[in-house]
Design a protein around this motif. Structure first.
Motif, PDB file in Angstrom:
ATOM      1  N   GLY A   1       0.805  -1.217   0.000  1.00 44.75           N
ATOM      2  CA  GLY A   1       0.000   0.000   0.000  1.00 44.75           C
ATOM      3  C   GLY A   1       0.837   1.264   0.000  1.00 44.75           C
ATOM      4  N   TYR A   2       1.916   1.276   0.771  1.00 41.86           N
ATOM      5  CA  TYR A   2       2.689   2.506   0.933  1.00 41.86           C
ATOM      6  C   TYR A   2       3.511   2.801  -0.315  1.00 41.86           C
ATOM      7  N   CYS A   3       4.065   1.749  -0.946  1.00 42.22           N
ATOM      8  CA  CYS A   3       4.887   1.981  -2.128  1.00 42.22           C
ATOM      9  C   CYS A   3       4.018   2.206  -3.356  1.00 42.22           C
ATOM     10  N   GLY A   4       2.951   1.404  -3.509  1.00 42.04           N
ATOM     11  CA  GLY A   4       2.104   1.529  -4.677  1.00 42.04           C
ATOM     12  C   GLY A   4       2.848   1.143  -5.950  1.00 42.04           C
ATOM     13  N   GLY A   5       2.264   1.472  -7.077  1.00 40.83           N
ATOM     14  CA  GLY A   5       2.927   1.269  -8.362  1.00 40.83           C
ATOM     15  C   GLY A   5       3.208  -0.190  -8.674  1.00 40.83           C
ATOM     16  N   ALA A   6       4.385  -0.433  -9.263  1.00 39.04           N
ATOM     17  CA  ALA A   6       4.718  -1.775  -9.749  1.00 39.04           C
ATOM     18  C   ALA A   6       4.844  -2.766  -8.590  1.00 39.04           C
ATOM     19  N   VAL A   7       5.432  -2.316  -7.468  1.00 41.28           N
ATOM     20  CA  VAL A   7       5.570  -3.188  -6.293  1.00 41.28           C
ATOM     21  C   VAL A   7       4.201  -3.697  -5.871  1.00 41.28           C
ATOM     22  N   ASP A   8       3.260  -2.764  -5.814  1.00 38.67           N
ATOM     23  CA  ASP A   8       1.893  -3.086  -5.406  1.00 38.67           C
ATOM     24  C   ASP A   8       1.289  -4.122  -6.347  1.00 38.67           C
ATOM     25  N   THR A   9       1.413  -3.861  -7.655  1.00 36.45           N
ATOM     26  CA  THR A   9       0.842  -4.779  -8.632  1.00 36.45           C
ATOM     27  C   THR A   9       1.437  -6.173  -8.469  1.00 36.45           C
ATOM     28  N   ALA A  10       2.768  -6.240  -8.348  1.00 34.50           N
ATOM     29  CA  ALA A  10       3.430  -7.544  -8.221  1.00 34.50           C
ATOM     30  C   ALA A  10       2.914  -8.282  -6.993  1.00 34.50           C
ATOM     31  N   ILE A  11       2.864  -7.602  -5.847  1.00 28.48           N
ATOM     32  CA  ILE A  11       2.435  -8.269  -4.617  1.00 28.48           C
ATOM     33  C   ILE A  11       0.983  -8.729  -4.738  1.00 28.48           C
ATOM     34  N   GLN A  12       0.144  -7.899  -5.342  1.00 29.77           N
ATOM     35  CA  GLN A  12      -1.268  -8.292  -5.470  1.00 29.77           C
ATOM     36  C   GLN A  12      -1.422  -9.516  -6.355  1.00 29.77           C
ATOM     37  N   ARG A  13      -0.615  -9.600  -7.416  1.00 28.46           N
ATOM     38  CA  ARG A  13      -0.710 -10.784  -8.285  1.00 28.46           C
ATOM     39  C   ARG A  13      -0.282 -12.037  -7.506  1.00 28.46           C
ATOM     40  N   VAL A  14       0.793 -11.917  -6.719  1.00 31.78           N
ATOM     41  CA  VAL A  14       1.242 -13.068  -5.927  1.00 31.78           C
ATOM     42  C   VAL A  14       0.132 -13.520  -4.978  1.00 31.78           C
ATOM     43  N   ILE A  15      -0.527 -12.536  -4.349  1.00 33.95           N
ATOM     44  CA  ILE A  15      -1.613 -12.882  -3.427  1.00 33.95           C
ATOM     45  C   ILE A  15      -2.731 -13.609  -4.159  1.00 33.95           C
ATOM     46  N   GLU A  16      -3.048 -13.129  -5.368  1.00 32.82           N
ATOM     47  CA  GLU A  16      -4.111 -13.804  -6.120  1.00 32.82           C
ATOM     48  C   GLU A  16      -3.721 -15.235  -6.442  1.00 32.82           C
ATOM     49  N   ILE A  17      -2.441 -15.437  -6.789  1.00 36.75           N
ATOM     50  CA  ILE A  17      -2.000 -16.805  -7.100  1.00 36.75           C
ATOM     51  C   ILE A  17      -2.129 -17.687  -5.861  1.00 36.75           C
ATOM     52  N   ILE A  18      -1.657 -17.162  -4.708  1.00 36.98           N
ATOM     53  CA  ILE A  18      -1.738 -17.962  -3.482  1.00 36.98           C
ATOM     54  C   ILE A  18      -3.193 -18.271  -3.154  1.00 36.98           C
ATOM     55  N   ASN A  19      -4.069 -17.286  -3.329  1.00 39.22           N
ATOM     56  CA  ASN A  19      -5.483 -17.513  -3.014  1.00 39.22           C
ATOM     57  C   ASN A  19      -6.136 -18.519  -3.945  1.00 39.22           C
ATOM     58  N   SER A  20      -5.596 -18.664  -5.145  1.00 35.90           N
ATOM     59  CA  SER A  20      -6.271 -19.544  -6.086  1.00 35.90           C
ATOM     60  C   SER A  20      -5.825 -20.998  -5.935  1.00 35.90           C
ATOM     61  N   PHE A  21      -4.810 -21.247  -5.094  1.00 36.68           N
ATOM     62  CA  PHE A  21      -4.467 -22.646  -4.807  1.00 36.68           C
ATOM     63  C   PHE A  21      -5.598 -23.284  -4.017  1.00 36.68           C
ATOM     64  N   PRO A  22      -5.971 -24.516  -4.324  1.00 33.55           N
ATOM     65  CA  PRO A  22      -6.924 -25.202  -3.445  1.00 33.55           C
ATOM     66  C   PRO A  22      -6.269 -25.426  -2.089  1.00 33.55           C
ATOM     67  N   GLN A  23      -6.980 -25.041  -1.027  1.00 31.77           N
ATOM     68  CA  GLN A  23      -6.327 -24.940   0.273  1.00 31.77           C
ATOM     69  C   GLN A  23      -5.873 -26.293   0.820  1.00 31.77           C
ATOM     70  N   LEU A  24      -6.774 -27.264   0.812  1.00 31.93           N
ATOM     71  CA  LEU A  24      -6.461 -28.528   1.479  1.00 31.93           C
ATOM     72  C   LEU A  24      -5.284 -29.261   0.823  1.00 31.93           C
ATOM     73  N   PRO A  25      -5.279 -29.454  -0.513  1.00 36.24           N
ATOM     74  CA  PRO A  25      -4.114 -30.098  -1.125  1.00 36.24           C
ATOM     75  C   PRO A  25      -2.820 -29.334  -0.856  1.00 36.24           C
ATOM     76  N   MET A  26      -2.940 -27.982  -0.805  1.00 38.89           N
ATOM     77  CA  MET A  26      -1.746 -27.172  -0.551  1.00 38.89           C
ATOM     78  C   MET A  26      -1.218 -27.449   0.851  1.00 38.89           C
ATOM     79  N   TRP A  27      -2.125 -27.460   1.829  1.00 38.96           N
ATOM     80  CA  TRP A  27      -1.722 -27.805   3.190  1.00 38.96           C
ATOM     81  C   TRP A  27      -1.057 -29.168   3.222  1.00 38.96           C
TER      82      TRP A  27
END
Lengths: 380, 342
Positions: free
Chosen positions: A197-223
């Motif tokens: 949030g504080y940096c914004g820009g490209a850093v923000d975009t990169a981190i948000q994409r990583v979060i989306e990837i992590i969220n899209s893993f099925p949780q139980l198999p990942m665990w």
């Protein structure tokens, strides 16, 4: 200038209350959440002093009472409060063993009774238990009779261990996994979300994409995959730590998003700009002006993350990839329920599930109340 | 950090300015949609703005919404970064100027003591989680100017000075009215004894009666503490009351700059006339409709010539071809209209 949670009238006028006091005022109105808060406090007290609250030790076997059902309570003037005695009998036709009433085994119950000695936290020696069979009220009680006069509140398992005692002592691990895991995901979430949030820009975009990837893993198999990577020769403590890390590695994303969104919007608030124009440093702006504005939201998000962690530990241990016996946790206890026949014949083996539902509901109610109270400046 | 003197930016040696803004530009990029966001243009929010702020002067900055008034002052104070240009400022009053535009974030910090800002919105400019005492003391704490008893004393002093009771220190901003909150904001800006204060629409959000109180307070404080203000406003009555000189902005540029009475009595630029003519007159019998309201210029797509030409009743082909610069038009009067003599 103290402010008491249950003061009949606030000692101060509305004008002089700070945010914490306003939040408390609003939280108090959410009766269910207050009740859930007290129940949770009770649960954690029980977990901390578990050897005291459990009538028996977690490994204490009683082979005379294998799969003993929960005992009923009785009361008469002669014996006071007592547990109705049971004894095992073999069905002459099916050769199955079952339990029949045995009044000679009736066990008088009491509070703060003398029981098996234990060491609280491995240090303080004691032999008092919160409740249990009171040997002092049994006439002609002889050493060795402890195995005869028993009280299994929630029944016994395949080794004749008291399920209630194991639930109480397993809560130490099951309930603390949530807190330790939440602490780790708090660190991940606030740091990564804050940077985003504080940096914004490209850093923000990169981190948000990583979060989306992590969220899209099925949780139980990942665990399962992460938990399977834990070496099987690790001791209980290392496994426990590995499990909490596993759980928090996947659960920080929600908090990171909350933090990022809040910082993005607050960064341009006039008072943040004002602080910058006063010459305040970045850490000062972040920690003194921005974070306090949504500390309450962080607490809410964390409260609502805890039940997920507790459930996660239970699922993993149930599937055999988390903690393993001899460690006692609710998930480990539920491994006995893998067998459908066991569940049909001895349904009290599912008792940890009730505790689990209870704890998770409490956390959810508490989180709901906190969320409503989090922004005391909102009109309703 | 470079030190400049008066000759470096062509200032008046007889009356050295406190702040000299030269060719200040602030452009915001317009980017294309899609994955690769190319810069396809600029919103010229502030475009080659130059003016002097003299010592103990209140300079008004007026213009319609979106003309770049706030962006100008926020850029000068480096709430936003400069696109180009300079803002020479004399923090010590000894003729040694620094340029706001080229300082690093670290070099800016000590200058915050001399240049401060009062915000428009008294509700969002105060941190709702801090007490009034904490808010007003914060500048002193950040710069390590006072601690303990001295800090308390200084906070009490400034609160009394802006017309608040020192007992209010322990309260939170939500307990105060708009006017009182604006006084808190003023106390925070003045607690370090600055030389130069930007009042960014400081009274626009207040009731009319409260506006008068706050304006008079600002005026008193100016005399008492020897301040210089840049007073951003869109209410011409307020500007006429408090300002010594007024700069009129249109589409990111200053189109006219003159002493207050001169500007109100003898406006030279057609936009200034339009602006003055649009001000409501509190008389039910006089109906004044603006002669030619027109469309506000789009700062992202300005015409080649004078930005006001599309709305101007006197515009010629020459006005549309080339952008007119500010030119002297009498004593201390600057105007950017090429036809002002006619």
């Amino acid at each position: 200038m103290t402010f008491r949670l249950f003061a009949r009238r606030p000692a101060l006028t509305y004008d002089m209350l700070n945010q914490r006091q306003l939040t408390l005022l609003k939280f108090r109105k959410h009766k269910l959440a207050v009740a859930a808060g007290f129940l949770l406090a009770g649960l954690y007290v029980m977990a901390i002093f578990s050897p005291f609250f459990a009538p028996y030790g977690k490994y204490e076997r009683n082979l005379d009472y294998i799969y003993c059902p929960p005992q009923k309570l009785g009361f008469n003037w002669e014996k006071g409060l007592y547990a109705r005695g049971l004894k095992r009998a073999v069905d002459p036709v099916t050769l199955n063993s079952r339990y029949v009433d045995a009044p000679e085994n009736d066990a008088p119950l009491g509070f703060f009774v003398k029981g098996k000695p234990y060491r609280l936290w491995g240090i303080i020696p004691s032999e008092r238990h919160f409740f249990g069979v009171d040997p002092e009220r049994i006439p002609d009680f002889r050493p060795g009779d402890e195995a005869r006069y028993v009280y299994f509140l929630a029944g016994a398992d395949k080794f004749g261990c008291d399920i209630w005692s194991r639930i109480v002592q397993g809560s130490t691990i099951s309930l603390s996994v949530g807190l330790v895991g939440v602490f780790l995901s708090f660190l991940f979430g606030v740091v990564i979300g804050g940077i985003s949030g504080y940096c914004g820009g490209a850093v923000d975009t990169a981190i948000q994409r990583v979060i989306e990837i992590i969220n899209s893993f099925p949780q139980l198999p990942m665990w399962l995959a992460l938990a399977a990577a834990v070496p099987s020769d690790w001791g209980p403590l290392e496994t426990y730590f590995a499990i909490t890390v596993t759980l928090s590695l996947l659960s920080w994303t929600g908090l990171a998003r909350v933090v990022r969104g809040k910082i993005l919007s607050l960064r341009e608030e006039d008072y943040a700009v004002a602080a910058r124009l006063l010459g305040a440093s970045h850490p000062r702006i972040l920690f003194r002006h921005l974070l306090p504005a949504f500390a309450s939201h962080i607490i809410v998000t964390l409260t609502l993350t805890v039940p997920g962690m507790i459930l996660g530990e239970t699922s993993l241990s149930f599937l055999g990839l988390g903690l393993r016996p001899p460690v006692v946790s609710w998930g480990v206890m539920l491994q006995d329920c893998m067998n459908v026949k066991a569940v049909i014949d001895y349904p009290w083996l599912l008792a940890p599930v009730l505790m689990l539902v209870f704890a998770v509901l409490c956390f959810n109610f508490l989180g709901d109340g906190l969320r409503d109270a989090a922004d005391p400046y909102a009109s309703k | 950090m470079n030190i400049y003197n008066i000759n470096d930016f062509n200032g008046s040696a007889a009356n050295p300015p406190l702040l000299a803004v030269r060719d200040l530009c602030k452009y915001f990029p317009i980017r294309s949609q899609g994955l690769i966001r190319r810069r396809i243009g600029d919103v010229k929010a502030v475009d080659h703005v130059s003016f002097d702020l003299r010592r103990n002067e209140t300079l008004g900055l007026v213009g319609e919404s979106g003309c770049g008034k706030s962006t100008t002052v926020r850029t000068i104070l480096r709430a936003l970064d400069f696109t180009s240009g300079h803002a020479y400022f004399d923090p010590e009053g000894d003729g040694r100027y620094i340029d706001f535009g080229e300082l690093t974030a670290r070099e800016l910090v000590p200058l915050r003591r001399a240049a401060q800002m009062i915000f428009q919105d008294p509700f969002s400019s105060l941190n709702p989680r801090m007490t009034v005492g904490g808010i007003v003391a914060e500048p002193l704490v950040i710069h390590g100017l006072a601690r303990g008893k001295a800090l308390e004393k200084r906070v009490d002093e400034i609160l009394v000075k802006v017309g608040l009771r020192p007992e209010y220190k322990t309260r939170y901003p939500h307990a105060f009215s708009g006017g009182q909150r604006q006084r808190i904001g003023i106390a925070r800006a003045l607690v370090m004894n600055p030389k130069f204060v930007v009042a960014d629409e400081a009274v626009s959000a207040l009731d009319v009666s409260v506006q008068a109180q706050v304006i008079n307070l600002l005026d008193d404080l100016k005399r008492e503490m020897g301040l210089s203000y840049i007073f951003v406003a869109h209410d011409l009555g307020v500007v006429r009351h408090i300002c010594d000189r007024v700069a009129v902005m249109y589409a990111g540029r200053i189109v006219e700059l003159a002493p207050t009475e001169e500007l109100f009595e003898r406006p030279l630029h057609p936009y200034t006339r339009l602006l003055l003519g649009s001000a409501p007159i509190p008389d039910p019998d006089r109906r004044t409709l603006p002669p030619n309201p027109g469309e506000v210029a789009d700062a992202g797509n300005l015409p080649a010539g004078c930005a006001f030409a599309p709305r101007c009743p006197h515009a010629t082909a020459a006005c549309r071809a080339e952008r007119p610069e500010l030119r002297p038009a009498g004593t201390d009067h600057l105007s950017a209209c090429p036809r002002m003599g006619e």
